[in-house]
Design a protein around this motif. Structure first.
Motif, PDB file in Angstrom:
ATOM      1  N   PHE A   1       0.883  -1.173   0.000  1.00 28.58           N
ATOM      2  CA  PHE A   1       0.000   0.000   0.000  1.00 28.58           C
ATOM      3  C   PHE A   1       0.921   1.222   0.000  1.00 28.58           C
ATOM      4  O   PHE A   1       1.637   1.456   0.967  1.00 28.58           O
ATOM      5  CB  PHE A   1      -0.871  -0.077   1.261  1.00 28.58           C
ATOM      6  N   SER A   2       0.920   1.956  -1.104  1.00 29.27           N
ATOM      7  CA  SER A   2       1.858   3.072  -1.212  1.00 29.27           C
ATOM      8  C   SER A   2       1.154   4.373  -1.580  1.00 29.27           C
ATOM      9  O   SER A   2       0.093   4.380  -2.211  1.00 29.27           O
ATOM     10  CB  SER A   2       2.932   2.759  -2.260  1.00 29.27           C
ATOM     11  N   TRP A   3       1.761   5.468  -1.151  1.00 24.71           N
ATOM     12  CA  TRP A   3       1.287   6.830  -1.453  1.00 24.71           C
ATOM     13  C   TRP A   3       2.430   7.612  -2.056  1.00 24.71           C
ATOM     14  O   TRP A   3       3.584   7.451  -1.640  1.00 24.71           O
ATOM     15  CB  TRP A   3       0.841   7.509  -0.141  1.00 24.71           C
ATOM     16  N   GLU A   4       2.121   8.464  -3.028  1.00 27.86           N
ATOM     17  CA  GLU A   4       3.128   9.434  -3.447  1.00 27.86           C
ATOM     18  C   GLU A   4       2.448  10.750  -3.749  1.00 27.86           C
ATOM     19  O   GLU A   4       1.287  10.785  -4.172  1.00 27.86           O
ATOM     20  CB  GLU A   4       3.909   8.957  -4.671  1.00 27.86           C
ATOM     21  N   ASN A   5       3.135  11.846  -3.446  1.00 26.99           N
ATOM     22  CA  ASN A   5       2.641  13.150  -3.892  1.00 26.99           C
ATOM     23  C   ASN A   5       3.785  13.963  -4.481  1.00 26.99           C
ATOM     24  O   ASN A   5       4.949  13.836  -4.078  1.00 26.99           O
ATOM     25  CB  ASN A   5       1.910  13.908  -2.783  1.00 26.99           C
ATOM     26  N   ASN A   6       3.429  14.763  -5.475  1.00 28.95           N
ATOM     27  CA  ASN A   6       4.359  15.706  -6.102  1.00 28.95           C
ATOM     28  C   ASN A   6       3.622  17.035  -6.177  1.00 28.95           C
ATOM     29  O   ASN A   6       2.602  17.150  -6.864  1.00 28.95           O
ATOM     30  CB  ASN A   6       4.737  15.238  -7.509  1.00 28.95           C
ATOM     31  N   ALA A   7       4.114  18.009  -5.438  1.00 30.47           N
ATOM     32  CA  ALA A   7       3.460  19.317  -5.431  1.00 30.47           C
ATOM     33  C   ALA A   7       4.093  20.210  -6.490  1.00 30.47           C
ATOM     34  O   ALA A   7       5.303  20.160  -6.712  1.00 30.47           O
ATOM     35  CB  ALA A   7       3.609  19.959  -4.049  1.00 30.47           C
ATOM     36  N   GLY A   8       3.253  21.008  -7.146  1.00 30.28           N
ATOM     37  CA  GLY A   8       3.768  21.930  -8.148  1.00 30.28           C
ATOM     38  C   GLY A   8       3.713  21.371  -9.558  1.00 30.28           C
ATOM     39  O   GLY A   8       4.083  22.042 -10.510  1.00 30.28           O
ATOM     40  N   ILE A   9       3.254  20.120  -9.688  1.00 31.65           N
ATOM     41  CA  ILE A   9       3.017  19.561 -11.025  1.00 31.65           C
ATOM     42  C   ILE A   9       1.611  18.957 -11.032  1.00 31.65           C
ATOM     43  O   ILE A   9       1.021  18.722  -9.975  1.00 31.65           O
ATOM     44  CB  ILE A   9       4.052  18.487 -11.412  1.00 31.65           C
ATOM     45  N   GLU A  10       1.085  18.706 -12.214  1.00 32.16           N
ATOM     46  CA  GLU A  10      -0.286  18.181 -12.273  1.00 32.16           C
ATOM     47  C   GLU A  10      -0.431  17.087 -13.318  1.00 32.16           C
ATOM     48  O   GLU A  10      -1.453  16.999 -14.008  1.00 32.16           O
ATOM     49  CB  GLU A  10      -1.289  19.315 -12.524  1.00 32.16           C
ATOM     50  N   SER A  11       0.595  16.233 -13.440  1.00 37.22           N
ATOM     51  CA  SER A  11       0.410  15.053 -14.291  1.00 37.22           C
ATOM     52  C   SER A  11       0.700  13.833 -13.429  1.00 37.22           C
ATOM     53  O   SER A  11       1.270  13.956 -12.342  1.00 37.22           O
ATOM     54  CB  SER A  11       1.344  15.098 -15.502  1.00 37.22           C
ATOM     55  N   GLY A  12       0.282  12.670 -13.903  1.00 31.77           N
ATOM     56  CA  GLY A  12       0.484  11.484 -13.081  1.00 31.77           C
ATOM     57  C   GLY A  12       0.159  10.209 -13.829  1.00 31.77           C
ATOM     58  O   GLY A  12      -0.191  10.238 -15.017  1.00 31.77           O
ATOM     59  N   PRO A  13       0.260   9.060 -13.147  1.00 29.86           N
ATOM     60  CA  PRO A  13       0.004   7.763 -13.770  1.00 29.86           C
ATOM     61  C   PRO A  13      -1.391   7.681 -14.391  1.00 29.86           C
ATOM     62  O   PRO A  13      -2.325   8.319 -13.903  1.00 29.86           O
ATOM     63  CB  PRO A  13       0.128   6.780 -12.594  1.00 29.86           C
ATOM     64  N   TYR A  14      -1.528   6.926 -15.455  1.00 30.01           N
ATOM     65  CA  TYR A  14      -2.813   6.721 -16.154  1.00 30.01           C
ATOM     66  C   TYR A  14      -3.414   8.049 -16.628  1.00 30.01           C
ATOM     67  O   TYR A  14      -4.634   8.181 -16.734  1.00 30.01           O
ATOM     68  CB  TYR A  14      -3.820   5.977 -15.274  1.00 30.01           C
ATOM     69  N   GLY A  15      -2.566   9.057 -16.845  1.00 26.78           N
ATOM     70  CA  GLY A  15      -3.054  10.356 -17.317  1.00 26.78           C
ATOM     71  C   GLY A  15      -3.882  11.092 -16.293  1.00 26.78           C
ATOM     72  O   GLY A  15      -4.653  11.982 -16.649  1.00 26.78           O
ATOM     73  N   ARG A  16      -3.721  10.757 -15.017  1.00 25.51           N
ATOM     74  CA  ARG A  16      -4.518  11.388 -13.961  1.00 25.51           C
ATOM     75  C   ARG A  16      -3.571  12.048 -12.960  1.00 25.51           C
ATOM     76  O   ARG A  16      -2.627  11.412 -12.502  1.00 25.51           O
ATOM     77  CB  ARG A  16      -5.373  10.347 -13.232  1.00 25.51           C
ATOM     78  N   CYS A  17      -3.874  13.264 -12.550  1.00 21.99           N
ATOM     79  CA  CYS A  17      -2.987  13.926 -11.588  1.00 21.99           C
ATOM     80  C   CYS A  17      -3.173  13.345 -10.185  1.00 21.99           C
ATOM     81  O   CYS A  17      -2.317  13.511  -9.328  1.00 21.99           O
ATOM     82  CB  CYS A  17      -3.182  15.439 -11.605  1.00 21.99           C
ATOM     83  N   TYR A  18      -4.289  12.697  -9.941  1.00 16.40           N
ATOM     84  CA  TYR A  18      -4.468  11.995  -8.671  1.00 16.40           C
ATOM     85  C   TYR A  18      -5.297  10.743  -8.960  1.00 16.40           C
ATOM     86  O   TYR A  18      -6.043  10.682  -9.947  1.00 16.40           O
ATOM     87  CB  TYR A  18      -5.199  12.866  -7.632  1.00 16.40           C
ATOM     88  N   GLY A  19      -5.162   9.768  -8.091  1.00 17.69           N
ATOM     89  CA  GLY A  19      -5.954   8.564  -8.301  1.00 17.69           C
ATOM     90  C   GLY A  19      -5.488   7.422  -7.426  1.00 17.69           C
ATOM     91  O   GLY A  19      -4.593   7.573  -6.573  1.00 17.69           O
ATOM     92  N   ILE A  20      -6.140   6.290  -7.648  1.00 17.27           N
ATOM     93  CA  ILE A  20      -5.810   5.056  -6.916  1.00 17.27           C
ATOM     94  C   ILE A  20      -5.782   3.926  -7.943  1.00 17.27           C
ATOM     95  O   ILE A  20      -6.664   3.859  -8.802  1.00 17.27           O
ATOM     96  CB  ILE A  20      -6.878   4.699  -5.859  1.00 17.27           C
ATOM     97  N   ALA A  21      -4.774   3.062  -7.836  1.00 15.50           N
ATOM     98  CA  ALA A  21      -4.736   1.869  -8.683  1.00 15.50           C
ATOM     99  C   ALA A  21      -4.693   0.642  -7.777  1.00 15.50           C
ATOM    100  O   ALA A  21      -3.787   0.522  -6.944  1.00 15.50           O
ATOM    101  CB  ALA A  21      -3.525   1.895  -9.600  1.00 15.50           C
ATOM    102  N   PHE A  22      -5.704  -0.220  -7.906  1.00 17.21           N
ATOM    103  CA  PHE A  22      -5.748  -1.494  -7.183  1.00 17.21           C
ATOM    104  C   PHE A  22      -5.326  -2.563  -8.186  1.00 17.21           C
ATOM    105  O   PHE A  22      -6.028  -2.769  -9.189  1.00 17.21           O
ATOM    106  CB  PHE A  22      -7.166  -1.810  -6.716  1.00 17.21           C
ATOM    107  N   THR A  23      -4.224  -3.246  -7.918  1.00 17.06           N
ATOM    108  CA  THR A  23      -3.758  -4.263  -8.860  1.00 17.06           C
ATOM    109  C   THR A  23      -3.997  -5.656  -8.294  1.00 17.06           C
ATOM    110  O   THR A  23      -3.474  -6.003  -7.219  1.00 17.06           O
ATOM    111  CB  THR A  23      -2.260  -4.071  -9.175  1.00 17.06           C
ATOM    112  N   GLY A  24      -4.827  -6.421  -9.002  1.00 20.01           N
ATOM    113  CA  GLY A  24      -5.130  -7.785  -8.583  1.00 20.01           C
ATOM    114  C   GLY A  24      -4.658  -8.786  -9.614  1.00 20.01           C
ATOM    115  O   GLY A  24      -4.166  -8.414 -10.693  1.00 20.01           O
TER     116      GLY A  24
END
Ligand SMILES: NC(=O)c1ccc[n+]([C@@H]2O[C@H](COP(=O)([O-])OP(=O)(O)OC[C@H]3O[C@@H](n4cnc5c(N)ncnc54)[C@H](O)[C@@H]3O)[C@@H](O)[C@H]2O)c1
Length: 435
Positions: A302-325
């Motif tokens: 279970f991991s968290w990351e934040n980057n302040a001052g930018i607005e891009s991120g994984p899956y083309g989303r600046c914020y989100g959650i990915a549950f991998t099963g």
């Protein structure tokens, strides 16, 4: 001209403002409603989110706002003008929330103040017999979360924490989907939040307190200091004495979805983090612009990351959650969630938001107040759990890479040096509320 605190208080606690024009949708009366069916609410902290919440209360024909409270006279005056245009009933203006709580006719309060004020105002409100809609994060420390949970239970108050995703059809459906087991064994949950506003790239000098602002009361239990506009309205979030940066600001919303989806009701086995102000090393913010946290569990990551001052991120989303099963990955944010199947194990799936969660969260609170039901969509126990996770992430980051284990019963870490972050020292005359 500067209005002295005394004359502001005197003026503000006496002013009753009559309504102006009222939109038709707010005029319609509930059939059979009487004065006794009314829920009288008061708003404490009127500038941004508190006001947004109040505007979700006002369309309910059985709700009457009887008081607005803020330490900034210009905020108070402009919100009073707006409220006069929305409701016909009289309301009063206050600079001191304790005068609001003294009013016997106030049934519920909305707390929209900065995080460092939530605990004291919440506990005082519960003691005064008020139901409470408190904004998130529940509080600015682990110990304050515990005090609030104890107060709501002791005084039997109905509480809704402003984690509105708990009232969203989108997220409820996602949790049902996760609980159905379709995704297979979930081995990894990753949460991220990248937002421009969380970096304050340029320090500014301290300056005079703006006219009409009671800055000592704004500081409240936080340490004394001179006024600095970077640390005031809105941007206080990036300074430890008042907030916890993206980790708490967005963390409580998103971590809460993980706790719900993964059915987690207690503390993690351990917490590790690394963080720094790497993107804006000269920036004014104290909270970290770059941060990674691992919440340790025995059977998934279970991991968290934040980057302040930018607005891009994984899956083309600046914020989100990915549950991998084993069968696929579910990626979610407030707009939608998408299932990316692994091989051909399960069908692809997409769900879209209806964006009703803010109104529905308020409706749920009001229904619970009417029914005396303490089991709201986000009671203080739920809000506190995700806030504590967020604070543990920040504490681990401030402890610079060591592995922390937190004993929730004993209220201590495995490393005593980390305990100093659990409970703030309140500045006199404010006293930490022991419940
Ligand atoms: N649920 C959400 O999505 C969401 C979104 C934004 C903010 N929030 C939360 O709402 C809260 C307020 O955030 P904001 O962005 O509105 O902050 P803000 O700085 O814009 O407004 C806070 C207001 O509280 C007033 N205030 C401060 N101390 C006071 C006191 N002792 N008594 C009365 N008024 C006082 C300030 O003068 C200001 O008007 C925070 O806890 C924040 O995390 C939640």
């Amino acid at each position: 001209m500067n209005l002295s605190r005394r004359s502001f208080l005197k003026r503000s606690s006496c002013a009753a403002v009559a309504g102006l024009s009222i939109p038709a949708y707010l005029r319609a009366a509930t059939p059979g409603a009487s004065a006794n069916d009314r829920i009288s609410v008061a708003l404490i902290g009127c500038r941004s989110m508190g006001w947004a919440n109040l505007t979700d209360f006002l369309p309910h024909s059985d709700v009457q706002c009887v008081a607005l409270c803020d330490i900034d006279r210009s905020v108070l005056d402009s919100r009073a003008k707006e409220l006069s245009g929305i409701q016909s009933g009289k309301f009063s203006l206050y600079a001191d929330y304790r005068h609001v709580l003294d009013r016997r006719d106030v049934d519920a309060v909305i707390i929209g103040t900065p995080d460092h004020w939530h605990c004291l105002q919440f506990v005082d409100a519960c003691r005064a017999g008020k139901h409470v809609y408190v904004e998130k994060p529940a509080a600015n420390s682990v110990a304050e979360c515990d005090a609030m949970t104890a107060a709501a239970a002791k005084y039997g108050r109905v509480v809704q924490v402003g984690q509105q995703q708990r009232s969203a059809r989108l997220w409820k459906d996602m949790v049902d989907y996760l609980h159905s087991g379709v995704l297979g064994k979930i081995g990894r949950v990753h949460v991220w939040a990248n937002f421009n506003y969380a970096a304050i790239p340029h320090p500014v000098p301290d300056s005079a307190v703006p006219e009409g602002v009671d800055f000592q009361t704004w500081l409240g239990p936080a340490p004394d200091r001179t006024f600095n506009s970077n640390r005031f309205h809105g941007s206080w979030r990036m300074f430890w004495d008042y907030g916890g940066g993206l980790m708490t600001d967005w963390g409580v919303h998103l971590l809460d979805m993980v706790l719900w989806g993964m059915d987690i009701k207690s503390m993690p086995v351990g917490i590790q983090a690394c963080a720094g102000n790497f993107l804006f090393p000269e920036g004014a913010h104290e909270t970290f612009d770059t941060q990674s946290v691992q919440y340790l569990f025995d059977d998934f990551i279970f991991s968290w990351e934040n980057n302040a001052g930018i607005e891009s991120g994984p899956y083309g989303r600046c914020y989100g959650i990915a549950f991998t099963g084993t069968n696929g990955t579910l990626v979610a944010n407030r707009d939608n969630w998408v299932v990316y199947p692994e091989r051909d194990t399960i069908p692809a799936k997409t769900a879209e938001a209806d964006h009703r969660e803010h109104r529905d969260h308020v409706t749920n609170f009001l229904d619970c107040v009417k029914n005396g039901d303490r089991n709201t969509a986000c009671p203080i126990e739920t809000g506190s759990l995700s806030a504590k996770y967020a604070h543990l992430g920040n504490i681990a980051a401030r402890m610079n890479g060591v592995t922390l284990r937190y004993d929730d019963a004993g209220k201590t870490f495995n490393l005593p040096d980390a305990d100093r972050f659990l409970k703030p020292a309140y500045r006199k005359p404010w006293i930490f509320p022991e419940v």
